[in-house]
Scaffold this motif. Sequence first.
Motif, PDB file in Angstrom:
ATOM      1  N   ASP A   3       0.821  -1.212   0.000  1.00 58.26           N
ATOM      2  CA  ASP A   3       0.000   0.000   0.000  1.00 58.26           C
ATOM      3  C   ASP A   3       0.851   1.256   0.000  1.00 58.26           C
ATOM      4  O   ASP A   3       0.327   2.364  -0.144  1.00 58.26           O
ATOM      5  N   ALA A   4       2.167   1.091   0.160  1.00 62.40           N
ATOM      6  CA  ALA A   4       3.070   2.239   0.257  1.00 62.40           C
ATOM      7  C   ALA A   4       3.584   2.603  -1.129  1.00 62.40           C
ATOM      8  O   ALA A   4       4.697   2.234  -1.513  1.00 62.40           O
ATOM      9  N   PHE A   5       2.755   3.309  -1.906  1.00 63.73           N
ATOM     10  CA  PHE A   5       3.180   3.716  -3.239  1.00 63.73           C
ATOM     11  C   PHE A   5       2.406   4.959  -3.657  1.00 63.73           C
ATOM     12  O   PHE A   5       1.361   5.290  -3.110  1.00 63.73           O
ATOM     13  N   THR A   6       2.961   5.640  -4.662  1.00 59.37           N
ATOM     14  CA  THR A   6       2.284   6.773  -5.285  1.00 59.37           C
ATOM     15  C   THR A   6       2.342   6.595  -6.797  1.00 59.37           C
ATOM     16  O   THR A   6       3.239   5.930  -7.326  1.00 59.37           O
ATOM     17  N   THR A   7       1.373   7.185  -7.494  1.00 54.74           N
ATOM     18  CA  THR A   7       1.388   7.207  -8.955  1.00 54.74           C
ATOM     19  C   THR A   7       1.199   8.643  -9.414  1.00 54.74           C
ATOM     20  O   THR A   7       0.461   9.408  -8.791  1.00 54.74           O
ATOM     21  N   GLU A   8       1.876   8.980 -10.515  1.00 56.60           N
ATOM     22  CA  GLU A   8       1.835  10.367 -10.954  1.00 56.60           C
ATOM     23  C   GLU A   8       2.039  10.465 -12.460  1.00 56.60           C
ATOM     24  O   GLU A   8       2.999   9.923 -12.993  1.00 56.60           O
ATOM     25  N   PRO A   9       1.116  11.169 -13.171  1.00 51.87           N
ATOM     26  CA  PRO A   9       1.382  11.495 -14.570  1.00 51.87           C
ATOM     27  C   PRO A   9       2.056  12.864 -14.667  1.00 51.87           C
ATOM     28  O   PRO A   9       1.788  13.765 -13.867  1.00 51.87           O
ATOM     29  N   ALA A  15       6.410  14.200 -24.457  1.00 52.53           N
ATOM     30  CA  ALA A  15       6.019  12.891 -23.941  1.00 52.53           C
ATOM     31  C   ALA A  15       5.217  13.027 -22.651  1.00 52.53           C
ATOM     32  O   ALA A  15       5.337  14.008 -21.922  1.00 52.53           O
ATOM     33  N   TRP A  16       4.392  12.012 -22.398  1.00 54.93           N
ATOM     34  CA  TRP A  16       3.700  11.897 -21.121  1.00 54.93           C
ATOM     35  C   TRP A  16       4.299  10.716 -20.368  1.00 54.93           C
ATOM     36  O   TRP A  16       4.475   9.635 -20.921  1.00 54.93           O
ATOM     37  N   VAL A  17       4.599  10.943 -19.087  1.00 59.15           N
ATOM     38  CA  VAL A  17       5.285   9.942 -18.281  1.00 59.15           C
ATOM     39  C   VAL A  17       4.417   9.597 -17.076  1.00 59.15           C
ATOM     40  O   VAL A  17       3.977  10.487 -16.340  1.00 59.15           O
ATOM     41  N   PHE A  18       4.170   8.292 -16.899  1.00 61.88           N
ATOM     42  CA  PHE A  18       3.390   7.805 -15.758  1.00 61.88           C
ATOM     43  C   PHE A  18       4.346   7.028 -14.865  1.00 61.88           C
ATOM     44  O   PHE A  18       4.939   6.034 -15.288  1.00 61.88           O
ATOM     45  N   LEU A  27       8.614   2.234 -11.306  1.00 64.40           N
ATOM     46  CA  LEU A  27       8.207   1.807 -12.639  1.00 64.40           C
ATOM     47  C   LEU A  27       7.806   3.046 -13.431  1.00 64.40           C
ATOM     48  O   LEU A  27       7.050   3.887 -12.936  1.00 64.40           O
ATOM     49  N   VAL A  28       8.286   3.141 -14.680  1.00 67.44           N
ATOM     50  CA  VAL A  28       7.992   4.299 -15.514  1.00 67.44           C
ATOM     51  C   VAL A  28       7.439   3.840 -16.854  1.00 67.44           C
ATOM     52  O   VAL A  28       8.073   3.040 -17.556  1.00 67.44           O
TER      53      VAL A  28
END
Length: 271
Positions: A3-9, A15-18, A27-28
């Motif tokens: 549960d210890a994670f973040t996601t960001e666009p 380019a778009w990076v997630f 992970l990219v």
Amino acid sequence: LTDAFTTEPAQEGGAWVFTYRGDDGTLVYRITPESGTWGDISARWQGRGEAFRPCADGGVRLTTADSPALPERAELLGADREGDAVTMRWRIAAAGTEAEVAYTYRLWGKSLVIDTVCPGGLVGEVRYGYAEGLESPRLVTSPYYVYRTTRPAVVVAGPEDAPLFLSGDTDWYRTNSSQLWGINEISEGRVTYQGGVRYHPKTDGTRNDCFERFFLTVSPRYEEVLPTIDNPRSPWFEATGTRLWRAHGAGNREADAAFWRRVHRHGMTEV
């Protein structure tokens, strides 16, 4: 599995990076809109190999006189962010067929989720394509995960003591297609681990509008790339949950009666 994670666009130049950042790694996914296909997507788990293309030649294939075809021309109409999602709109053409398609990308955990919308009945297929650029790729199939005519597979790449896993899964609750299909093979550096969906003509000769949701998942843990099967409670649970179901073709009254007497004697009275 954490549960210890973040996601960001984020946008980096054109380019778009997630980016997924967790206590298990980074992970990219990078999307550089150039071809109008999913070959524009690259993925990299930092520390486990170089960036690779998970969906080369993937995306919408338009109907033509011969067979569904990748776009021969693609014009980017716009790329807009709304919340955690980025929608790229394209005008694409192949063999005289022209359509507009929208790909909406978002990152859920380690999964790049791709919504595909292309109205007009001009889509023959949406494909995952194939992965390229992976180190020592091999394929693992899963029991019971069977499409027509063969199975999807999980890609295992890298050394045995530090593997990376890749999978693609179609949201069969949302698909507007006629058929889901799978394939798995490795040939000439191309790693095909999934098929996609097909849109067949209906009885009036037209095809459904295209709407799909695909999940592309990369993880160092095998169990994280498997599909999670939703199993909602049936509204008929109270009626059917207490019964045994039997599809029985009746044709001989005497034999039918003997069959059901035997069933009853075995204790199966709620049928």
